[in-house]
Scaffold this motif. Structure first.
Motif, mmCIF file in Angstrom:
data_model
loop_
_atom_site.group_PDB
_atom_site.id
_atom_site.type_symbol
_atom_site.label_atom_id
_atom_site.label_comp_id
_atom_site.label_asym_id
_atom_site.label_seq_id
_atom_site.Cartn_x
_atom_site.Cartn_y
_atom_site.Cartn_z
ATOM 1 N N VAL A 19 0.835 -1.197 0.000
ATOM 2 C CA VAL A 19 0.000 0.000 0.000
ATOM 3 C C VAL A 19 0.876 1.255 0.000
ATOM 4 O O VAL A 19 1.854 1.344 0.725
ATOM 5 C CB VAL A 19 -1.005 0.006 1.175
ATOM 6 C CG1 VAL A 19 -0.333 0.216 2.510
ATOM 7 C CG2 VAL A 19 -2.088 1.037 0.964
ATOM 8 N N TRP A 28 3.677 10.239 -3.516
ATOM 9 C CA TRP A 28 3.338 8.925 -2.981
ATOM 10 C C TRP A 28 4.304 8.559 -1.867
ATOM 11 O O TRP A 28 5.484 8.925 -1.907
ATOM 12 C CB TRP A 28 3.396 7.877 -4.091
ATOM 13 C CG TRP A 28 2.271 8.007 -5.049
ATOM 14 C CD1 TRP A 28 2.279 8.694 -6.227
ATOM 15 C CD2 TRP A 28 0.957 7.474 -4.908
ATOM 16 N NE1 TRP A 28 1.040 8.605 -6.835
ATOM 17 C CE2 TRP A 28 0.220 7.855 -6.044
ATOM 18 C CE3 TRP A 28 0.328 6.696 -3.925
ATOM 19 C CZ2 TRP A 28 -1.114 7.503 -6.230
ATOM 20 C CZ3 TRP A 28 -0.997 6.337 -4.116
ATOM 21 C CH2 TRP A 28 -1.704 6.742 -5.247
ATOM 22 N N THR A 53 -4.935 4.700 5.714
ATOM 23 C CA THR A 53 -5.406 3.641 4.808
ATOM 24 C C THR A 53 -6.708 2.983 5.258
ATOM 25 O O THR A 53 -7.346 2.306 4.466
ATOM 26 C CB THR A 53 -4.360 2.514 4.673
ATOM 27 O OG1 THR A 53 -4.280 1.806 5.917
ATOM 28 C CG2 THR A 53 -3.004 3.044 4.269
ATOM 29 N N THR A 91 -9.882 -3.633 1.480
ATOM 30 C CA THR A 91 -10.418 -2.297 1.231
ATOM 31 C C THR A 91 -9.553 -1.231 1.885
ATOM 32 O O THR A 91 -9.197 -1.342 3.054
ATOM 33 C CB THR A 91 -11.858 -2.199 1.769
ATOM 34 O OG1 THR A 91 -12.632 -3.230 1.160
ATOM 35 C CG2 THR A 91 -12.476 -0.851 1.449
ATOM 36 N N GLU A 101 -5.526 9.595 -1.742
ATOM 37 C CA GLU A 101 -5.772 8.269 -2.291
ATOM 38 C C GLU A 101 -4.835 7.271 -1.618
ATOM 39 O O GLU A 101 -3.737 7.614 -1.210
ATOM 40 C CB GLU A 101 -5.492 8.300 -3.794
ATOM 41 C CG GLU A 101 -5.821 7.039 -4.541
ATOM 42 C CD GLU A 101 -5.501 7.145 -6.029
ATOM 43 O OE1 GLU A 101 -5.753 6.130 -6.723
ATOM 44 O OE2 GLU A 101 -5.004 8.178 -6.491
ATOM 45 N N LYS A 103 -3.647 3.066 -2.410
ATOM 46 C CA LYS A 103 -3.884 1.936 -3.303
ATOM 47 C C LYS A 103 -2.837 0.848 -3.137
ATOM 48 O O LYS A 103 -1.721 1.081 -2.699
ATOM 49 C CB LYS A 103 -4.016 2.362 -4.754
ATOM 50 C CG LYS A 103 -2.871 3.046 -5.395
ATOM 51 C CD LYS A 103 -3.290 3.361 -6.851
ATOM 52 C CE LYS A 103 -2.369 4.315 -7.539
ATOM 53 N NZ LYS A 103 -2.816 4.603 -8.904
ATOM 54 N N TRP A 104 -3.270 -0.377 -3.506
ATOM 55 C CA TRP A 104 -2.407 -1.553 -3.517
ATOM 56 C C TRP A 104 -1.630 -1.578 -4.819
ATOM 57 O O TRP A 104 -2.218 -1.418 -5.888
ATOM 58 C CB TRP A 104 -3.242 -2.832 -3.396
ATOM 59 C CG TRP A 104 -3.898 -2.995 -2.064
ATOM 60 C CD1 TRP A 104 -5.236 -2.866 -1.794
ATOM 61 C CD2 TRP A 104 -3.273 -3.327 -0.836
ATOM 62 N NE1 TRP A 104 -5.467 -3.088 -0.471
ATOM 63 C CE2 TRP A 104 -4.279 -3.380 0.150
ATOM 64 C CE3 TRP A 104 -1.951 -3.583 -0.462
ATOM 65 C CZ2 TRP A 104 -4.005 -3.684 1.487
ATOM 66 C CZ3 TRP A 104 -1.679 -3.879 0.863
ATOM 67 C CH2 TRP A 104 -2.696 -3.929 1.819
ATOM 68 N N LEU A 105 -0.325 -1.808 -4.712
ATOM 69 C CA LEU A 105 0.535 -1.770 -5.894
ATOM 70 C C LEU A 105 1.524 -2.929 -5.912
ATOM 71 O O LEU A 105 1.957 -3.406 -4.858
ATOM 72 C CB LEU A 105 1.333 -0.461 -5.908
ATOM 73 C CG LEU A 105 0.500 0.819 -5.968
ATOM 74 C CD1 LEU A 105 1.335 2.014 -5.560
ATOM 75 C CD2 LEU A 105 -0.056 1.008 -7.361
#
Length: 128
Positions: A19, A28, A53, A91, A101, A103-105
């Motif tokens: 994340v 980021w 998160t 989630t 934001e 997000k999973w990467l």
């Protein structure tokens, strides 16, 4: 120049994704933040991960090396205490208004998006 001490985490899910959060300063980062008075680095890391998160089910894998780096604008020298965590939560729902934001990467995406070489080095050392 300001000096700050922060803690946070590299959070991995069961699909080997990690994340990252997009912060107000338009970069980021791993979820992290300043250590509050009376708080230890692990407690800070867990609190910051939840705030940025929405993840509250964390399994500590290991404490990582402490390192220093400047903020992007070079105005703050930050000492970072990072931890490696696993989670089965899928989630992402930031509770912090400064996080635009989360997000999973994949590993490769994390490396491309992190703006600080020190963060990339810590990430690669943590997951290898």
């Amino acid at each position: 120049m300001e000096i700050s001490i922060s803690a946070g985490g590299i959070v991995m899910n069961n699909k080997n994704k990690f994340v990252l959060v997009y912060q107000k300063n338009a970069s980021w980062s791993f979820p992290k933040g300043r250590i509050d008075k009376g708080e230890n680095p692990l407690a800070t890391a867990k609190r910051e991960i939840y705030e940025e998160t929405g993840i509250n089910k964390l399994e500590l894998v290991k404490k990582l090396e402490v390192y220093q780096r400047y903020t992007l604008d070079k105005s703050v020298l930050r000492t970072l205490h990072l931890f490696l965590f696993k989670t089965d939560q899928k989630t992402l729902k930031p509770n912090d208004k400064d996080i635009k934001e989360a997000k999973w990467l994949e590993k490769e995406e994390v490396i491309k998006l992190l703006p600080h070489k020190e963060d990339i080095e810590a990430f690669l050392k943590a997951i290898n």
